[in-house]
Write an enzyme that holds these catalytic residues in place. Sequence first.
Site, PDB file in Angstrom:
ATOM      1  N   SER A 143      86.688  22.957  10.625  1.00 44.70           N
ATOM      2  CA  SER A 143      86.084  24.180  10.104  1.00 44.70           C
ATOM      3  C   SER A 143      87.166  25.240   9.999  1.00 44.70           C
ATOM      4  O   SER A 143      88.141  25.225  10.755  1.00 44.70           O
ATOM      5  CB  SER A 143      84.993  24.673  11.056  1.00 44.70           C
ATOM      6  OG  SER A 143      84.638  26.002  10.745  1.00 44.70           O
ATOM      7  N   TYR A 158      82.273  26.003  19.649  1.00 43.22           N
ATOM      8  CA  TYR A 158      82.305  25.248  18.388  1.00 43.22           C
ATOM      9  C   TYR A 158      83.699  25.321  17.758  1.00 43.22           C
ATOM     10  O   TYR A 158      84.286  24.301  17.386  1.00 43.22           O
ATOM     11  CB  TYR A 158      81.249  25.841  17.453  1.00 43.22           C
ATOM     12  CG  TYR A 158      81.276  25.346  16.027  1.00 43.22           C
ATOM     13  CD1 TYR A 158      80.711  24.128  15.672  1.00 43.22           C
ATOM     14  CD2 TYR A 158      81.831  26.131  15.000  1.00 43.22           C
ATOM     15  CE1 TYR A 158      80.708  23.696  14.348  1.00 43.22           C
ATOM     16  CE2 TYR A 158      81.835  25.708  13.688  1.00 43.22           C
ATOM     17  CZ  TYR A 158      81.271  24.484  13.361  1.00 43.22           C
ATOM     18  OH  TYR A 158      81.281  24.067  12.052  1.00 43.22           O
TER      19      TYR A 158
END
Length: 251
Positions: A143, A158
Amino acid sequence: MPKLDQRVAIITGASAGLGRSFAQVLAREGAKAVLVARRAEALEALVAEIEGEGGQAIAVQADLTEADAAEHVLDAATEAFGTPDILINNAGMADAGFATKLSLDTINKVIDLDFRAPFLLSRGLADRLIAREMPGWIVNLSSIGSRYYAPKSASALYCSCKAGLIRMTETLAIEWAEYGINVNAIAPGLFESEMTEGFIARKGDRVREGFPRKRFGQPSDLASTLLYLVDPASRCVTGTCIIVDDAQTPR
Ligand SMILES: NC(=O)c1ccc[n+]([C@@H]2O[C@H](COP(=O)([O-])OP(=O)(O)OC[C@H]3O[C@@H](n4cnc5c(N)ncnc54)[C@H](OP(=O)(O)O)[C@@H]3O)[C@@H](O)[C@H]2O)c1
């Protein structure tokens, strides 16, 4: 001849979002698709869709936070189509909370799904490929959060896992280079999916206006990057991470 004819691709998180799109793309290019997620009905619907277009797919229901799920997935794929040679480590979850507010259960789930599962699947696949002297292609979904973190993002765990996934990509690419196994990553910006629909519903208009191109990515916008990374013509591309964020974030 379709480009990925004779290839067997495992796509985790294929029941929704980016993974669903990846599975469609790979199947359309001729790969036999092994669709993995917890929601069996959604997977079966995608199997029917792929078969309706003349492709081949099976559904493998698995909760990838469980340690033995990786072997179950690899065994099911091999039994159906032979040894898989493409693995898309796409399943993921956000922590959706500030670090001080996360329960231990959430912390374990995020680490198990976003970091441990890609490692277990990758090494299980590599083990099989090395034993059969077969090449392989692994693509990890990282990401843009691996390197860009805005105040109030509430996703420290995350983003840490996604950064770790890039290092995993780099190190495994070196470890398995001699066996012809390529390991790469994609770091998407904000794309429309189940994961982001709540955020987009709450803050989408303001966020979109802040992006230079005033738009969010669509899952299909990642197709060309995915196909590039599983193409044998990209044989020298390994251990890298491609950012696909439509210039949403600063450099
Ligand atoms: N969308 C974005 O803007 C964006 C940006 C950067 C990175 N990413 C990354 O791209 C990947 C896909 O994201 P997405 O937006 O498509 O997410 P999504 O819409 O939430 O889909 C997640 C997928 O993962 C599966 N999954 C979740 N928990 C699982 C578990 N315990 N075991 C097995 N499968 C599980 C879900 O299926 P079931 O619920 O059926 O299990 C679903 O198919 C993720 O790794 C995400 O971190 C996304």
